[in-house]
Design a protein around this motif. Structure first.
Motif, PDB file in Angstrom:
ATOM      1  N   VAL A  21      15.214  -0.761   7.761  1.00  0.00           N
ATOM      2  CA  VAL A  21      15.013  -1.625   8.558  1.00  0.00           C
ATOM      3  C   VAL A  21      13.638  -2.376   7.893  1.00  0.00           C
ATOM      4  O   VAL A  21      13.202  -3.598   8.241  1.00  0.00           O
ATOM      5  N   ALA A  22      13.050  -1.599   7.159  1.00  0.00           N
ATOM      6  CA  ALA A  22      11.842  -2.452   6.479  1.00  0.00           C
ATOM      7  C   ALA A  22      12.337  -3.465   5.723  1.00  0.00           C
ATOM      8  O   ALA A  22      11.585  -4.307   5.379  1.00  0.00           O
ATOM      9  N   ALA A  23      13.628  -3.432   5.139  1.00  0.00           N
ATOM     10  CA  ALA A  23      13.917  -4.525   4.265  1.00  0.00           C
ATOM     11  C   ALA A  23      14.359  -5.763   5.061  1.00  0.00           C
ATOM     12  O   ALA A  23      14.019  -6.903   4.662  1.00  0.00           O
ATOM     13  N   VAL A  24      14.740  -5.553   6.194  1.00  0.00           N
ATOM     14  CA  VAL A  24      15.023  -6.653   7.245  1.00  0.00           C
ATOM     15  C   VAL A  24      13.950  -7.237   7.666  1.00  0.00           C
ATOM     16  O   VAL A  24      13.697  -8.642   7.515  1.00  0.00           O
ATOM     17  N   ARG A  25      12.903  -6.593   8.004  1.00  0.00           N
ATOM     18  CA  ARG A  25      11.632  -7.017   8.143  1.00  0.00           C
ATOM     19  C   ARG A  25      10.890  -7.861   7.160  1.00  0.00           C
ATOM     20  O   ARG A  25      10.455  -8.911   7.396  1.00  0.00           O
ATOM     21  N   ASP A  26      10.967  -7.342   6.087  1.00  0.00           N
ATOM     22  CA  ASP A  26      10.021  -8.064   4.832  1.00  0.00           C
ATOM     23  C   ASP A  26      10.836  -9.126   4.504  1.00  0.00           C
ATOM     24  O   ASP A  26      10.359 -10.136   3.881  1.00  0.00           O
ATOM     25  N   THR A  27      12.264  -9.187   4.680  1.00  0.00           N
ATOM     26  CA  THR A  27      12.961 -10.495   4.157  1.00  0.00           C
ATOM     27  C   THR A  27      12.456 -11.580   5.003  1.00  0.00           C
ATOM     28  O   THR A  27      12.157 -12.621   4.769  1.00  0.00           O
ATOM     29  N   ILE A  28      12.511 -11.292   6.657  1.00  0.00           N
ATOM     30  CA  ILE A  28      11.723 -12.377   7.382  1.00  0.00           C
ATOM     31  C   ILE A  28      10.384 -12.928   7.067  1.00  0.00           C
ATOM     32  O   ILE A  28      10.034 -13.713   7.142  1.00  0.00           O
ATOM     33  N   TYR A  29       9.608 -11.752   6.806  1.00  0.00           N
ATOM     34  CA  TYR A  29       8.139 -11.840   6.671  1.00  0.00           C
ATOM     35  C   TYR A  29       7.741 -12.525   5.265  1.00  0.00           C
ATOM     36  O   TYR A  29       7.081 -13.532   5.653  1.00  0.00           O
ATOM     37  N   VAL A  30       8.567 -12.197   4.245  1.00  0.00           N
ATOM     38  CA  VAL A  30       8.059 -13.008   3.028  1.00  0.00           C
ATOM     39  C   VAL A  30       8.866 -14.376   3.149  1.00  0.00           C
ATOM     40  O   VAL A  30       8.235 -15.324   2.503  1.00  0.00           O
ATOM     41  N   CYS A  31       9.967 -14.629   3.607  1.00  0.00           N
ATOM     42  CA  CYS A  31      10.272 -15.911   4.078  1.00  0.00           C
ATOM     43  C   CYS A  31       9.282 -16.694   4.650  1.00  0.00           C
ATOM     44  O   CYS A  31       9.229 -18.119   4.253  1.00  0.00           O
ATOM     45  N   SER A  80       8.091   0.462   1.631  1.00  0.00           N
ATOM     46  CA  SER A  80       8.384   1.413   2.720  1.00  0.00           C
ATOM     47  C   SER A  80       7.847   2.740   2.624  1.00  0.00           C
ATOM     48  O   SER A  80       7.185   3.276   3.590  1.00  0.00           O
ATOM     49  N   PRO A  81       8.138   3.245   1.465  1.00  0.00           N
ATOM     50  CA  PRO A  81       7.627   4.805   1.235  1.00  0.00           C
ATOM     51  C   PRO A  81       6.138   4.880   1.558  1.00  0.00           C
ATOM     52  O   PRO A  81       5.447   5.907   1.957  1.00  0.00           O
ATOM     53  N   VAL A  82       5.518   3.786   0.801  1.00  0.00           N
ATOM     54  CA  VAL A  82       4.048   4.030   0.783  1.00  0.00           C
ATOM     55  C   VAL A  82       3.605   3.606   2.341  1.00  0.00           C
ATOM     56  O   VAL A  82       2.518   4.283   2.810  1.00  0.00           O
ATOM     57  N   GLU A  83       3.984   2.765   3.018  1.00  0.00           N
ATOM     58  CA  GLU A  83       3.839   2.608   4.527  1.00  0.00           C
ATOM     59  C   GLU A  83       3.997   3.926   5.129  1.00  0.00           C
ATOM     60  O   GLU A  83       3.033   4.275   5.981  1.00  0.00           O
ATOM     61  N   LEU A  84       4.764   4.557   5.056  1.00  0.00           N
ATOM     62  CA  LEU A  84       5.102   5.889   5.584  1.00  0.00           C
ATOM     63  C   LEU A  84       4.089   6.784   5.681  1.00  0.00           C
ATOM     64  O   LEU A  84       3.518   7.446   6.399  1.00  0.00           O
ATOM     65  N   VAL A  85       3.699   7.166   4.281  1.00  0.00           N
ATOM     66  CA  VAL A  85       2.503   7.846   3.862  1.00  0.00           C
ATOM     67  C   VAL A  85       1.314   7.341   4.630  1.00  0.00           C
ATOM     68  O   VAL A  85       0.363   8.155   5.039  1.00  0.00           O
ATOM     69  N   MET A  86       0.911   6.075   4.742  1.00  0.00           N
ATOM     70  CA  MET A  86      -0.109   5.487   5.365  1.00  0.00           C
ATOM     71  C   MET A  86       0.039   5.902   6.842  1.00  0.00           C
ATOM     72  O   MET A  86      -1.150   6.175   7.507  1.00  0.00           O
ATOM     73  N   ILE A  87       1.223   5.545   7.319  1.00  0.00           N
ATOM     74  CA  ILE A  87       1.330   6.051   8.823  1.00  0.00           C
ATOM     75  C   ILE A  87       1.006   7.487   9.179  1.00  0.00           C
ATOM     76  O   ILE A  87       0.310   7.800  10.232  1.00  0.00           O
ATOM     77  N   GLN A  88       1.439   8.333   8.309  1.00  0.00           N
ATOM     78  CA  GLN A  88       1.449   9.955   8.445  1.00  0.00           C
ATOM     79  C   GLN A  88      -0.042  10.190   8.314  1.00  0.00           C
ATOM     80  O   GLN A  88      -0.746  10.990   9.090  1.00  0.00           O
ATOM     81  N   GLN A  89      -0.763   9.276   7.463  1.00  0.00           N
ATOM     82  CA  GLN A  89      -2.141   9.635   7.106  1.00  0.00           C
ATOM     83  C   GLN A  89      -3.073   9.333   8.363  1.00  0.00           C
ATOM     84  O   GLN A  89      -4.041   9.965   8.670  1.00  0.00           O
ATOM     85  N   GLN A  90      -2.769   8.130   8.929  1.00  0.00           N
ATOM     86  CA  GLN A  90      -3.417   7.778   9.980  1.00  0.00           C
ATOM     87  C   GLN A  90      -3.142   8.466  11.138  1.00  0.00           C
ATOM     88  O   GLN A  90      -4.316   8.692  12.107  1.00  0.00           O
ATOM     89  N   LEU A  91      -2.225   9.124  11.481  1.00  0.00           N
ATOM     90  CA  LEU A  91      -1.721   9.973  12.604  1.00  0.00           C
ATOM     91  C   LEU A  91      -2.399  11.199  12.441  1.00  0.00           C
ATOM     92  O   LEU A  91      -2.753  11.759  13.402  1.00  0.00           O
ATOM     93  N   PHE A  92      -2.220  11.910  11.311  1.00  0.00           N
ATOM     94  CA  PHE A  92      -2.522  13.247  11.120  1.00  0.00           C
ATOM     95  C   PHE A  92      -3.561  13.678   9.994  1.00  0.00           C
ATOM     96  O   PHE A  92      -3.984  14.616   9.989  1.00  0.00           O
TER      97      PHE A  92
END
Length: 275
Positions: A153-163, A113-125
């Motif tokens: 929120v990322a933990a819930v998402r990734d639980t479903i995703y990896v399942c 999740s922290p790495v995704e946050l960096v990626m999103i911030q870099q894409q936006l700004f």
């Protein structure tokens, strides 16, 4: 991912799969994020591949950790399930793939999740990969308002995703081969589509909420997860909550297929590594 491999070997297997799909599928990831952020559609490669370094790093470490943790949990769940008899242990034995994948996804989110946050911030700004996390920590801190924003929120998402990716897909492939007589290639494609849809569709609202929260660190519009969901619903109901769902589903189905191929064909090569 295989319970027969070590955690390190599974990590390498997942990293290799992520490197392949990350290079091939980066545009779909940008379109998904842009749709969730209500940005215009573009084919400009300068935008499509902005943040690719952070994106591929995120995919590699995330899928590597998901593979490694899922294999680790599967070994332990299998060991516990086979140690005793009774309804609970029988339940563990029947569902060890799904349970281990769910645990693997949940714990992997703490790193991803922290790495995704960096990626999103870099894409936006924009900004250099090394400068963006410094700015985030300086302006917003490390915890729930900064670099760790929306990690639950990322933990819930990734639980479903990896399942879906590491639980449903291999089970579905074996079922299609043994019960319906499909050849391995046809079973792999069909199972990847099924697993990819299971991974993508129910997890997508959590991904949109997380993306909006991580794109708005100043919390001008999106504050908590609950308030973000209410805000998204006011903006457009179900269509807004599932914004970017098509691109994300395409991305995940293709990701699951690549991961499944790597699990099938890369296992023997990785098993020779002394890690």
């Amino acid at each position: 991912m295989s319970a027969d491999l070590t955690t390190g070997q599974n990590f390498v297997l997942g990293t290799g799969a992520a490197l392949i799909e990350g290079l091939l599928l980066q545009p779909t990831l940008y379109w998904k994020t842009a749709k969730a952020q209500r940005l215009p559609f573009t084919l400009d490669p300068r935008l499509l591949y902005r943040g690719t370094g952070a994106s591929i790093f995120n995919e590699c470490q995330m899928m590597g950790i998901q593979f490694g943790l899922t294999g680790h949990f599967q070994k332990h769940i299998s060991s516990v399930a086979n140690s005793e008899s009774g309804p609970f242990f029988s339940f563990l034995s029947r569902n060890e793939e799904l349970l281990s994948a769910g645990f693997g996804g949940c714990f992997a989110a703490l790193f991803a999740s922290p790495v995704e946050l960096v990626m999103i911030q870099q894409q936006l700004f924009g900004g250099r990969l090394v400068d963006v996390p410094r700015r985030i920590v300086r302006d917003f801190g490390f915890l729930s308002s900064g670099l760790s924003r929306a990690v639950s929120v990322a933990a819930v998402r990734d639980t479903i995703y990896v399942c879906g990716m590491l639980g449903v897909t291999p089970v579905a492939q074996l079922y299609l081969q043994h019960k319906h007589g499909l050849d391995p290639n046809s079973a792999a494609v069909t199972a990847s589509i099924v697993g990819g849809i299971v991974a993508a569709v129910p997890s997508h609202p959590f991904d949109v909420i997380k993306t909006c929260m991580q794109g708005d660190l100043a919390q001008r519009e999106y504050t908590t997860a609950t308030e973000t969901l209410k805000s998204l619903w006011r903006q457009g109901g179900l269509r807004r909550v599932f914004a970017g769902g098509v691109w994300r589903t395409v991305n995940i189905v293709a990701t699951v297929y690549v991961a499944n191929l790597c699990m099938t064909h890369g296992r023997d090569s990785v098993s020779a590594l002394c890690i």
